[in-house]
Scaffold this motif. Structure first.
Motif, PDB file in Angstrom:
ATOM      1  N   LEU A  85     -40.672 -19.554  10.571  1.00  0.00           N
ATOM      2  CA  LEU A  85     -39.848 -19.366   9.383  1.00  0.00           C
ATOM      3  C   LEU A  85     -38.505 -20.078   9.554  1.00  0.00           C
ATOM      4  O   LEU A  85     -38.007 -20.243  10.657  1.00  0.00           O
ATOM      5  N   GLU A  86     -37.924 -20.471   8.435  1.00  0.00           N
ATOM      6  CA  GLU A  86     -36.601 -21.086   8.444  1.00  0.00           C
ATOM      7  C   GLU A  86     -35.555 -20.000   8.219  1.00  0.00           C
ATOM      8  O   GLU A  86     -35.582 -19.300   7.206  1.00  0.00           O
ATOM      9  N   ALA A  87     -34.644 -19.852   9.155  1.00  0.00           N
ATOM     10  CA  ALA A  87     -33.573 -18.869   9.018  1.00  0.00           C
ATOM     11  C   ALA A  87     -32.245 -19.494   9.424  1.00  0.00           C
ATOM     12  O   ALA A  87     -32.157 -20.168  10.451  1.00  0.00           O
ATOM     13  N   GLU A  88     -31.242 -19.274   8.599  1.00  0.00           N
ATOM     14  CA  GLU A  88     -29.872 -19.670   8.907  1.00  0.00           C
ATOM     15  C   GLU A  88     -29.133 -18.388   9.262  1.00  0.00           C
ATOM     16  O   GLU A  88     -28.921 -17.530   8.398  1.00  0.00           O
ATOM     17  N   VAL A  89     -28.779 -18.227  10.515  1.00  0.00           N
ATOM     18  CA  VAL A  89     -28.232 -16.960  10.998  1.00  0.00           C
ATOM     19  C   VAL A  89     -26.736 -17.110  11.262  1.00  0.00           C
ATOM     20  O   VAL A  89     -26.310 -17.995  12.008  1.00  0.00           O
ATOM     21  N   TRP A  90     -25.963 -16.215  10.650  1.00  0.00           N
ATOM     22  CA  TRP A  90     -24.525 -16.170  10.864  1.00  0.00           C
ATOM     23  C   TRP A  90     -24.186 -14.920  11.672  1.00  0.00           C
ATOM     24  O   TRP A  90     -24.612 -13.814  11.329  1.00  0.00           O
ATOM     25  N   GLY A  91     -23.405 -15.105  12.733  1.00  0.00           N
ATOM     26  CA  GLY A  91     -22.855 -13.983  13.483  1.00  0.00           C
ATOM     27  C   GLY A  91     -21.348 -13.991  13.313  1.00  0.00           C
ATOM     28  O   GLY A  91     -20.699 -14.997  13.594  1.00  0.00           O
ATOM     29  N   VAL A  92     -20.775 -12.889  12.817  1.00  0.00           N
ATOM     30  CA  VAL A  92     -19.330 -12.828  12.621  1.00  0.00           C
ATOM     31  C   VAL A  92     -18.722 -11.756  13.515  1.00  0.00           C
ATOM     32  O   VAL A  92     -19.330 -10.718  13.750  1.00  0.00           O
ATOM     33  N   ASP A  93     -17.533 -12.041  14.023  1.00  0.00           N
ATOM     34  CA  ASP A  93     -16.829 -11.077  14.861  1.00  0.00           C
ATOM     35  C   ASP A  93     -15.353 -11.434  14.858  1.00  0.00           C
ATOM     36  O   ASP A  93     -14.999 -12.618  14.846  1.00  0.00           O
ATOM     37  N   VAL A  94     -14.488 -10.415  14.888  1.00  0.00           N
ATOM     38  CA  VAL A  94     -13.051 -10.677  14.967  1.00  0.00           C
ATOM     39  C   VAL A  94     -12.637 -11.050  16.383  1.00  0.00           C
ATOM     40  O   VAL A  94     -11.575 -11.636  16.596  1.00  0.00           O
ATOM     41  N   ASN A  95     -13.456 -10.712  17.360  1.00  0.00           N
ATOM     42  CA  ASN A  95     -13.145 -10.888  18.772  1.00  0.00           C
ATOM     43  C   ASN A  95     -13.467 -12.324  19.202  1.00  0.00           C
ATOM     44  O   ASN A  95     -14.630 -12.728  19.236  1.00  0.00           O
ATOM     45  N   GLU A  96     -12.425 -13.095  19.529  1.00  0.00           N
ATOM     46  CA  GLU A  96     -12.639 -14.506  19.858  1.00  0.00           C
ATOM     47  C   GLU A  96     -13.477 -14.684  21.123  1.00  0.00           C
ATOM     48  O   GLU A  96     -14.244 -15.640  21.248  1.00  0.00           O
TER      49      GLU A  96
END
Length: 204
Positions: A85-96
């Motif tokens: 499958l085609e998936a565009e995955v975003w991971g977000v975090d405030v911690n650099e």
């Protein structure tokens, strides 16, 4: 809150390390460090979420809120790839520090479709087919509601969010709040395991 994993710039000692974790159905080697969430091992809540969604590989655009060193985002990308499958995955975090580790782990696993960003770096127009997250409950109820109030409205039509929350940290009250705050979402408890609930919120 500079010493917490939800700080933007942790002041705690880096102490990098390599651990083994089951991601995408196989044991993988990943990098973690001090000052991020669960640096010693895959935490139980995330483990429950990954096990619950093991037979539901994502497709489309996926968001992990509070990605830490990346286990949920990495697992989503690995599972999608293994299923063709085609998936565009975003991971977000405030911690650099967490973002740097998650990006490093994605590169080491050859996951070009994983994008790691601060919340402000995610384009405002993006909508997500799935949200998969172990949200940062310990930031406090008001801050957590603000975080979810930012991202849940960005589900695409027909999209679903899957959130794992410990029962003793307010899984039932969070389920009620989501249902009241977002009438466009149908909220239920998808699974319960080892004191954790997996909440599902679906666009209706």
């Amino acid at each position: 809150m500079s010493g917490h994993y939800f700080s933007e710039s942790p002041e705690s000692e880096l102490r990098p390390r390599e651990i083994r974790a089951v991601l995408g159905g196989a044991e993988r080697s990943v990098r973690t460090a001090g000052g991020v969430f669960s640096p010693e091992h895959l935490d139980r809540g995330t483990e429950v979420l990954l096990r619950t969604l093991a037979d539901a590989p994502p497709a489309g655009r996926v968001l992990d809120i509070g990605c830490g060193w990346g286990p949920i985002a990495l697992d989503a990308a690995l599972t999608a790839s293994a299923s063709g499958l085609e998936a565009e995955v975003w991971g977000v975090d405030v911690n650099e520090r967490a973002r740097a580790l998650a990006a490093e782990n994605a590169r080491s696993l050859g996951l070009a479709g994983v994008r790691i960003a601060s919340p402000e770096e995610v384009p405002a127009e993006l909508r997500f087919d799935e949200i998969r997250s172990n949200p940062p409950i310990r930031v406090g109820k008001a801050a957590l509601h603000e975080i979810l109030g930012t991202w849940l409205p960005r589900l695409a039509p027909g999209g679903s969010a899957y959130l794992v929350v410990a029962k003793h940290l307010g899984a039932d009250s969070l389920q009620r709040w989501i249902g009241e705050a977002f009438p466009e979402l149908a909220v239920d408890r998808m699974a319960r395991d080892k004191g954790f609930h997996v909440l599902r919120a679906r666009q209706v």
